[in-house]
Design an enzyme around this catalytic site. Structure first.
Site, PDB file in Angstrom:
ATOM      1  N   ALA A 268       0.853  -1.187   0.000  1.00 20.45           N
ATOM      2  CA  ALA A 268       0.000   0.000   0.000  1.00 20.45           C
ATOM      3  C   ALA A 268       0.892   1.241   0.000  1.00 20.45           C
ATOM      4  O   ALA A 268       2.113   1.134   0.118  1.00 20.45           O
ATOM      5  CB  ALA A 268      -0.899  -0.023   1.233  1.00 20.45           C
TER       6      ALA A 268
ATOM      7  N   ALA B  89       7.276  -2.349   2.111  1.00 17.17           N
ATOM      8  CA  ALA B  89       8.021  -1.710   1.020  1.00 17.17           C
ATOM      9  C   ALA B  89       9.226  -0.963   1.586  1.00 17.17           C
ATOM     10  O   ALA B  89      10.333  -1.026   1.033  1.00 17.17           O
ATOM     11  CB  ALA B  89       7.105  -0.767   0.248  1.00 17.17           C
TER      12      ALA B  89
ATOM     13  N   GLN C 259       1.580   3.491   2.115  1.00 15.17           N
ATOM     14  CA  GLN C 259       2.425   3.709   3.304  1.00 15.17           C
ATOM     15  C   GLN C 259       2.988   2.372   3.802  1.00 15.17           C
ATOM     16  O   GLN C 259       3.142   2.159   5.003  1.00 15.17           O
ATOM     17  CB  GLN C 259       1.614   4.382   4.418  1.00 15.17           C
ATOM     18  CG  GLN C 259       1.445   5.887   4.266  1.00 15.17           C
ATOM     19  CD  GLN C 259       2.761   6.656   4.469  1.00 15.17           C
ATOM     20  OE1 GLN C 259       3.682   6.213   5.137  1.00 15.17           O
ATOM     21  NE2 GLN C 259       2.843   7.843   3.878  1.00 15.17           N
ATOM     22  N   SER C 260       3.313   1.486   2.890  1.00 14.23           N
ATOM     23  CA  SER C 260       3.712   0.125   3.258  1.00 14.23           C
ATOM     24  C   SER C 260       5.019   0.064   4.054  1.00 14.23           C
ATOM     25  O   SER C 260       6.063   0.541   3.601  1.00 14.23           O
ATOM     26  CB  SER C 260       3.853  -0.704   1.978  1.00 14.23           C
ATOM     27  OG  SER C 260       4.514  -1.917   2.248  1.00 14.23           O
ATOM     28  N   ASN C 261       4.945  -0.557   5.234  1.00 16.70           N
ATOM     29  CA  ASN C 261       6.160  -0.819   6.013  1.00 16.70           C
ATOM     30  C   ASN C 261       7.006  -1.884   5.322  1.00 16.70           C
ATOM     31  O   ASN C 261       8.231  -1.868   5.390  1.00 16.70           O
ATOM     32  CB  ASN C 261       5.803  -1.317   7.416  1.00 16.70           C
ATOM     33  CG  ASN C 261       4.975  -0.323   8.183  1.00 16.70           C
ATOM     34  OD1 ASN C 261       5.423   0.785   8.449  1.00 16.70           O
ATOM     35  ND2 ASN C 261       3.743  -0.691   8.526  1.00 16.70           N
TER      36      ASN C 261
END
Ligand SMILES: *Cc1c(COP(=O)(O)O)cnc(C)c1O
Length: 334
Positions: free
Chosen positions: A74, A80, A76-78
Protein backbone atom coordinates in the site's frame (compact mmCIF):
# COMPACT_ATOMS: atom_id res chain seq x y z
CA UNK A 1 12.64 -26.87 13.95
CA UNK A 2 15.53 -26.85 11.53
CA UNK A 3 15.87 -23.60 9.59
CA UNK A 4 19.40 -24.29 8.37
CA UNK A 5 18.19 -26.05 5.23
CA UNK A 6 16.95 -22.74 3.84
CA UNK A 7 18.94 -19.76 2.53
CA UNK A 8 18.93 -17.10 5.25
CA UNK A 9 20.66 -13.77 5.84
CA UNK A 10 21.56 -12.52 9.34
CA UNK A 11 19.47 -9.43 9.94
CA UNK A 12 18.53 -10.12 13.59
CA UNK A 13 20.65 -9.06 16.55
CA UNK A 14 19.41 -11.74 18.91
CA UNK A 15 15.90 -12.01 20.39
CA UNK A 16 13.66 -8.95 20.55
CA UNK A 17 12.67 -8.08 24.14
CA UNK A 18 9.58 -9.37 25.91
CA UNK A 19 8.46 -6.70 28.38
CA UNK A 20 5.68 -6.52 30.90
CA UNK A 21 3.16 -3.65 30.54
CA UNK A 22 2.11 -2.96 34.15
CA UNK A 23 0.75 0.55 33.56
CA UNK A 24 -1.39 -0.46 30.61
CA UNK A 25 -2.62 -3.55 32.50
CA UNK A 26 -3.58 -1.30 35.42
CA UNK A 27 -5.31 1.21 33.14
CA UNK A 28 -7.47 -1.62 31.81
CA UNK A 29 -8.61 -2.73 35.26
CA UNK A 30 -5.71 -4.90 36.38
CA UNK A 31 -7.41 -8.28 35.87
CA UNK A 32 -5.21 -9.30 32.96
CA UNK A 33 -1.41 -9.06 32.91
CA UNK A 34 -0.29 -7.70 29.56
CA UNK A 35 3.12 -8.36 27.99
CA UNK A 36 4.61 -7.20 24.73
CA UNK A 37 7.08 -8.78 22.29
CA UNK A 38 8.99 -5.88 20.78
CA UNK A 39 9.37 -6.74 17.09
CA UNK A 40 9.03 -3.00 16.51
CA UNK A 41 12.66 -2.95 17.71
CA UNK A 42 13.92 -5.31 15.01
CA UNK A 43 16.85 -3.98 12.96
CA UNK A 44 16.19 -2.35 9.58
CA UNK A 45 15.40 1.34 9.17
CA UNK A 46 12.44 2.02 11.43
CA UNK A 47 12.00 -1.56 12.64
CA UNK A 48 9.09 -3.93 12.22
CA UNK A 49 8.09 -7.46 11.34
CA UNK A 50 9.16 -7.64 7.69
CA UNK A 51 12.84 -7.87 8.70
CA UNK A 52 12.32 -11.44 9.95
CA UNK A 53 10.68 -12.44 6.67
CA UNK A 54 13.23 -10.67 4.49
CA UNK A 55 16.07 -12.65 6.10
CA UNK A 56 14.72 -15.59 4.12
CA UNK A 57 13.30 -13.85 1.02
CA UNK A 58 16.37 -11.76 0.24
CA UNK A 59 18.65 -14.74 0.91
CA UNK A 60 16.62 -16.68 -1.65
CA UNK A 61 16.95 -13.80 -4.13
CA UNK A 62 20.72 -13.65 -3.63
CA UNK A 63 21.04 -17.40 -4.01
CA UNK A 64 19.21 -17.16 -7.33
CA UNK A 65 21.66 -14.50 -8.50
CA UNK A 66 19.22 -11.57 -8.43
CA UNK A 67 20.46 -7.99 -8.61
CA UNK A 68 17.07 -6.28 -8.36
CA UNK A 69 14.12 -6.76 -6.01
CA UNK A 70 10.54 -5.98 -6.97
CA UNK A 71 7.83 -5.88 -4.33
CA UNK A 72 4.45 -4.30 -3.72
CA UNK A 73 2.39 -2.76 -0.95
CA UNK A 74 0.00 0.00 0.00
CA UNK A 75 1.08 3.64 -0.29
CA UNK A 76 2.42 3.71 3.30
CA UNK A 77 3.71 0.13 3.26
CA UNK A 78 6.16 -0.82 6.01
CA UNK A 79 7.01 -3.89 3.98
CA UNK A 80 8.02 -1.71 1.02
CA UNK A 81 10.14 0.44 3.37
CA UNK A 82 11.95 -2.54 4.87
CA UNK A 83 12.44 -4.22 1.49
CA UNK A 84 13.99 -0.97 0.26
CA UNK A 85 16.15 -0.82 3.40
CA UNK A 86 17.55 -4.35 3.21
CA UNK A 87 17.96 -4.07 -0.57
CA UNK A 88 20.03 -0.94 -0.05
CA UNK A 89 22.14 -2.72 2.55
CA UNK A 90 22.69 -5.71 0.23
CA UNK A 91 23.52 -3.57 -2.81
CA UNK A 92 20.36 -4.63 -4.67
CA UNK A 93 18.13 -2.31 -6.71
CA UNK A 94 14.62 -2.02 -5.30
CA UNK A 95 11.50 -1.34 -7.37
CA UNK A 96 8.09 -0.75 -5.80
CA UNK A 97 4.56 -1.19 -7.14
CA UNK A 98 2.22 0.66 -4.79
CA UNK A 99 -1.49 -0.09 -4.67
CA UNK A 100 -3.67 2.95 -4.09
CA UNK A 101 -6.23 1.04 -1.98
CA UNK A 102 -7.81 4.33 -0.92
CA UNK A 103 -8.45 6.48 -3.99
CA UNK A 104 -6.31 9.61 -4.09
CA UNK A 105 -4.19 8.49 -1.11
CA UNK A 106 -0.84 8.46 -2.95
CA UNK A 107 1.03 11.74 -2.69
CA UNK A 108 4.61 12.01 -3.90
CA UNK A 109 5.43 14.45 -1.10
CA UNK A 110 3.77 12.47 1.73
CA UNK A 111 5.63 11.87 5.00
CA UNK A 112 6.03 8.58 6.85
CA UNK A 113 7.19 5.53 4.90
CA UNK A 114 6.68 7.32 1.59
CA UNK A 115 9.46 9.76 2.46
CA UNK A 116 11.70 6.87 3.50
CA UNK A 117 11.25 5.10 0.13
CA UNK A 118 12.97 8.13 -1.39
CA UNK A 119 15.69 8.30 1.23
CA UNK A 120 16.43 4.59 0.82
CA UNK A 121 16.91 5.22 -2.89
CA UNK A 122 14.25 2.98 -4.47
CA UNK A 123 14.92 2.86 -8.20
CA UNK A 124 11.28 3.18 -9.30
CA UNK A 125 7.80 3.58 -7.86
CA UNK A 126 4.73 2.70 -9.93
CA UNK A 127 1.31 3.48 -8.47
CA UNK A 128 -1.62 1.30 -9.57
CA UNK A 129 -5.34 1.44 -8.76
CA UNK A 130 -6.78 -0.42 -5.76
CA UNK A 131 -7.82 -3.96 -6.66
CA UNK A 132 -5.15 -4.32 -9.38
CA UNK A 133 -3.56 -7.74 -9.90
CA UNK A 134 -0.33 -6.95 -8.05
CA UNK A 135 1.46 -10.15 -9.10
CA UNK A 136 0.72 -9.34 -12.76
CA UNK A 137 1.99 -5.79 -12.26
CA UNK A 138 5.19 -7.07 -10.65
CA UNK A 139 5.69 -9.65 -13.42
CA UNK A 140 5.36 -6.89 -16.02
CA UNK A 141 8.07 -4.93 -14.21
CA UNK A 142 10.24 -8.05 -13.97
CA UNK A 143 9.94 -8.60 -17.74
CA UNK A 144 10.95 -5.00 -18.42
CA UNK A 145 13.97 -5.25 -16.09
CA UNK A 146 15.03 -8.60 -17.58
CA UNK A 147 14.81 -7.09 -21.07
CA UNK A 148 17.18 -4.38 -19.83
CA UNK A 149 19.68 -7.02 -18.71
CA UNK A 150 18.83 -7.11 -14.98
CA UNK A 151 18.11 -10.19 -12.86
CA UNK A 152 14.90 -9.33 -11.02
CA UNK A 153 13.37 -11.23 -8.09
CA UNK A 154 9.77 -10.74 -6.97
CA UNK A 155 8.87 -10.70 -3.28
CA UNK A 156 5.07 -10.94 -2.85
CA UNK A 157 3.10 -8.39 -0.81
CA UNK A 158 4.10 -8.47 2.86
CA UNK A 159 6.68 -11.17 2.00
CA UNK A 160 3.86 -13.53 2.92
CA UNK A 161 4.74 -16.68 1.05
CA UNK A 162 6.07 -19.81 2.78
CA UNK A 163 9.64 -18.47 2.43
CA UNK A 164 8.91 -15.21 4.26
CA UNK A 165 6.48 -16.67 6.79
CA UNK A 166 9.30 -18.91 8.00
CA UNK A 167 10.68 -15.81 9.72
CA UNK A 168 7.72 -15.95 12.09
CA UNK A 169 8.17 -19.65 12.80
CA UNK A 170 11.61 -18.49 13.97
CA UNK A 171 9.89 -15.86 16.12
CA UNK A 172 7.58 -18.41 17.76
CA UNK A 173 10.54 -20.60 18.67
CA UNK A 174 12.45 -17.57 19.96
CA UNK A 175 9.43 -16.45 22.03
CA UNK A 176 8.96 -19.88 23.60
CA UNK A 177 12.66 -19.98 24.51
CA UNK A 178 12.41 -16.57 26.20
CA UNK A 179 9.25 -17.49 28.10
CA UNK A 180 10.93 -20.64 29.42
CA UNK A 181 13.95 -18.61 30.43
CA UNK A 182 11.71 -16.02 32.15
CA UNK A 183 9.54 -18.70 33.84
CA UNK A 184 6.61 -16.82 32.36
CA UNK A 185 3.46 -18.80 31.49
CA UNK A 186 1.61 -16.95 28.75
CA UNK A 187 -2.03 -17.97 28.25
CA UNK A 188 -2.72 -16.26 24.94
CA UNK A 189 -0.84 -14.45 22.16
CA UNK A 190 -2.43 -11.69 20.05
CA UNK A 191 -0.96 -10.83 16.64
CA UNK A 192 -2.02 -8.53 13.80
CA UNK A 193 -3.26 -10.50 10.77
CA UNK A 194 -2.66 -8.74 7.44
CA UNK A 195 -1.00 -10.46 4.50
CA UNK A 196 -0.98 -13.46 6.89
CA UNK A 197 2.70 -14.44 7.06
CA UNK A 198 3.12 -13.28 10.64
CA UNK A 199 0.04 -15.10 11.91
CA UNK A 200 0.73 -18.27 9.88
CA UNK A 201 4.40 -18.34 10.86
CA UNK A 202 3.60 -17.92 14.56
CA UNK A 203 0.97 -20.68 14.40
CA UNK A 204 3.32 -23.13 12.65
CA UNK A 205 6.27 -22.24 14.89
CA UNK A 206 4.16 -22.71 18.01
CA UNK A 207 3.09 -26.14 16.74
CA UNK A 208 6.69 -26.92 15.79
CA UNK A 209 7.95 -26.34 19.34
CA UNK A 210 4.86 -27.94 20.84
CA UNK A 211 4.31 -24.73 22.82
CA UNK A 212 0.53 -25.02 22.99
CA UNK A 213 -0.14 -21.29 23.50
CA UNK A 214 -3.27 -20.22 21.58
CA UNK A 215 -2.65 -17.46 19.04
CA UNK A 216 -5.38 -15.13 17.80
CA UNK A 217 -5.09 -12.71 14.91
CA UNK A 218 -6.71 -9.28 14.70
CA UNK A 219 -7.62 -8.48 11.10
CA UNK A 220 -6.71 -5.20 9.44
CA UNK A 221 -8.75 -5.59 6.25
CA UNK A 222 -10.64 -8.81 5.56
CA UNK A 223 -13.67 -10.54 7.10
CA UNK A 224 -12.96 -13.31 9.63
CA UNK A 225 -13.71 -16.38 7.47
CA UNK A 226 -11.76 -15.09 4.46
CA UNK A 227 -8.70 -14.18 6.54
CA UNK A 228 -8.75 -17.45 8.51
CA UNK A 229 -8.70 -19.44 5.25
CA UNK A 230 -5.75 -17.41 3.92
CA UNK A 231 -3.80 -17.91 7.16
CA UNK A 232 -4.73 -21.60 7.26
CA UNK A 233 -3.61 -22.23 3.68
CA UNK A 234 -0.26 -20.52 4.20
CA UNK A 235 0.19 -22.38 7.53
CA UNK A 236 -0.28 -25.73 5.83
CA UNK A 237 2.25 -24.85 3.17
CA UNK A 238 4.78 -23.71 5.77
CA UNK A 239 4.20 -26.69 8.08
CA UNK A 240 4.91 -28.97 5.14
CA UNK A 241 8.08 -27.07 4.19
CA UNK A 242 9.37 -27.17 7.78
CA UNK A 243 8.30 -30.75 8.39
CA UNK A 244 6.11 -29.84 11.38
CA UNK A 245 4.57 -33.25 11.91
CA UNK A 246 1.55 -32.27 13.98
CA UNK A 247 0.44 -30.00 11.12
CA UNK A 248 -2.05 -27.21 11.69
CA UNK A 249 -5.71 -27.74 12.54
CA UNK A 250 -8.25 -25.40 10.96
CA UNK A 251 -9.72 -24.56 14.39
CA UNK A 252 -6.30 -23.39 15.61
CA UNK A 253 -6.50 -20.44 13.21
CA UNK A 254 -8.67 -17.79 14.84
CA UNK A 255 -9.20 -14.19 13.69
CA UNK A 256 -11.20 -11.24 15.00
CA UNK A 257 -12.57 -8.85 12.38
CA UNK A 258 -14.47 -6.34 14.56
CA UNK A 259 -11.61 -3.83 14.63
CA UNK A 260 -11.09 -3.19 10.91
CA UNK A 261 -13.56 -0.28 10.83
CA UNK A 262 -14.38 1.20 7.40
CA UNK A 263 -11.44 -0.56 5.76
CA UNK A 264 -7.71 -1.13 5.39
CA UNK A 265 -5.62 1.83 6.59
CA UNK A 266 -8.71 3.92 7.46
CA UNK A 267 -8.57 5.26 11.02
CA UNK A 268 -11.01 4.12 13.72
CA UNK A 269 -11.74 5.68 17.09
CA UNK A 270 -10.58 2.57 18.91
CA UNK A 271 -7.26 2.60 16.96
CA UNK A 272 -6.67 6.24 17.96
CA UNK A 273 -7.45 5.37 21.59
CA UNK A 274 -5.12 2.36 21.50
CA UNK A 275 -2.21 4.31 20.00
CA UNK A 276 -2.63 7.06 22.61
CA UNK A 277 -3.04 4.62 25.51
CA UNK A 278 0.09 2.60 24.62
CA UNK A 279 2.07 5.84 24.24
CA UNK A 280 0.84 7.38 27.51
CA UNK A 281 1.11 4.29 29.70
CA UNK A 282 4.06 2.33 28.28
CA UNK A 283 5.80 4.82 25.96
CA UNK A 284 5.34 2.30 23.15
CA UNK A 285 4.63 3.70 19.68
CA UNK A 286 2.12 1.68 17.66
CA UNK A 287 1.06 2.39 14.08
CA UNK A 288 -2.31 3.45 12.63
CA UNK A 289 -2.78 0.58 10.14
CA UNK A 290 -1.70 -2.65 11.87
CA UNK A 291 -0.49 -2.65 15.46
CA UNK A 292 -2.91 0.16 16.40
CA UNK A 293 -5.94 -1.80 15.23
CA UNK A 294 -4.59 -5.04 16.70
CA UNK A 295 -4.06 -3.25 20.03
CA UNK A 296 -7.62 -1.88 19.82
CA UNK A 297 -8.70 -5.51 19.57
CA UNK A 298 -6.54 -6.51 22.54
CA UNK A 299 -7.94 -3.65 24.65
CA UNK A 300 -11.55 -4.47 23.78
CA UNK A 301 -11.05 -8.18 24.50
CA UNK A 302 -9.57 -7.34 27.91
CA UNK A 303 -12.45 -4.95 28.72
CA UNK A 304 -15.05 -7.50 27.61
CA UNK A 305 -13.58 -10.14 29.92
CA UNK A 306 -12.58 -12.40 27.02
CA UNK A 307 -9.50 -13.50 28.99
CA UNK A 308 -10.12 -15.01 32.45
CA UNK A 309 -8.97 -12.87 35.41
CA UNK A 310 -5.30 -13.46 36.16
CA UNK A 311 -4.45 -14.36 32.55
CA UNK A 312 -1.08 -13.47 31.07
CA UNK A 313 -1.53 -12.16 27.53
CA UNK A 314 1.32 -11.40 25.12
CA UNK A 315 0.87 -8.82 22.37
CA UNK A 316 3.16 -9.13 19.36
CA UNK A 317 4.15 -5.58 18.37
CA UNK A 318 4.92 -5.81 14.67
CA UNK A 319 6.16 -2.21 14.32
CA UNK A 320 5.07 0.38 11.78
CA UNK A 321 5.50 3.58 13.79
CA UNK A 322 7.03 5.52 10.83
CA UNK A 323 3.50 5.55 9.36
CA UNK A 324 2.33 7.65 12.36
CA UNK A 325 3.90 10.71 10.74
CA UNK A 326 1.57 10.36 7.76
CA UNK A 327 -1.44 10.44 10.12
CA UNK A 328 -0.69 13.35 12.46
CA UNK A 329 -4.03 15.08 11.77
CA UNK A 330 -5.94 11.95 12.79
CA UNK A 331 -4.34 11.96 16.23
CA UNK A 332 -4.51 15.71 16.77
CA UNK A 333 -8.23 15.78 16.04
CA UNK A 334 -9.00 13.09 18.63
C1 LIG B 1 2.89 -6.06 7.47
C2 LIG B 1 2.59 -5.62 8.84
C3 LIG B 1 1.76 -6.38 9.68
C4 LIG B 1 1.02 -7.59 9.23
O1 LIG B 1 1.83 -8.71 9.07
P1 LIG B 1 1.40 -9.77 7.99
O2 LIG B 1 2.48 -10.77 8.02
O3 LIG B 1 1.32 -9.00 6.69
O4 LIG B 1 0.08 -10.31 8.34
C5 LIG B 1 1.59 -5.97 10.98
N1 LIG B 1 2.17 -4.85 11.44
C6 LIG B 1 2.95 -4.09 10.66
C7 LIG B 1 3.54 -2.87 11.25
C8 LIG B 1 3.19 -4.44 9.34
O5 LIG B 1 3.95 -3.66 8.58
Amino acid sequence: MNFTKFPRRSYLQGPTPIESMPSLSEALGGDVNLYIKRDDLLPGSGGGNKTRKLEFCIADALEKGADAIITCGAVQSNHARLTAAWSAKEGLDCHLILEERVKGSYKTDASGNNFLFELLDVKSIAVVAGGSDMMAEMSKKADALAAAGKKPYIIPGGASNAIGAMGYAVCAEETMGQLNEMRLAIDHIIVPSGSAGTHAGMAVGMAGVNGGIPISGVNVSRPKDVQEEIVYKLSQELAEKLGVKSGIAREDIVCFDQYVGPGYSLPTESMVEAVKLFARTEAVLLDPVYSGKAAAGLIDLVRKGHFPAGSNVLFLHTGGSPALYAYMDTFRQG
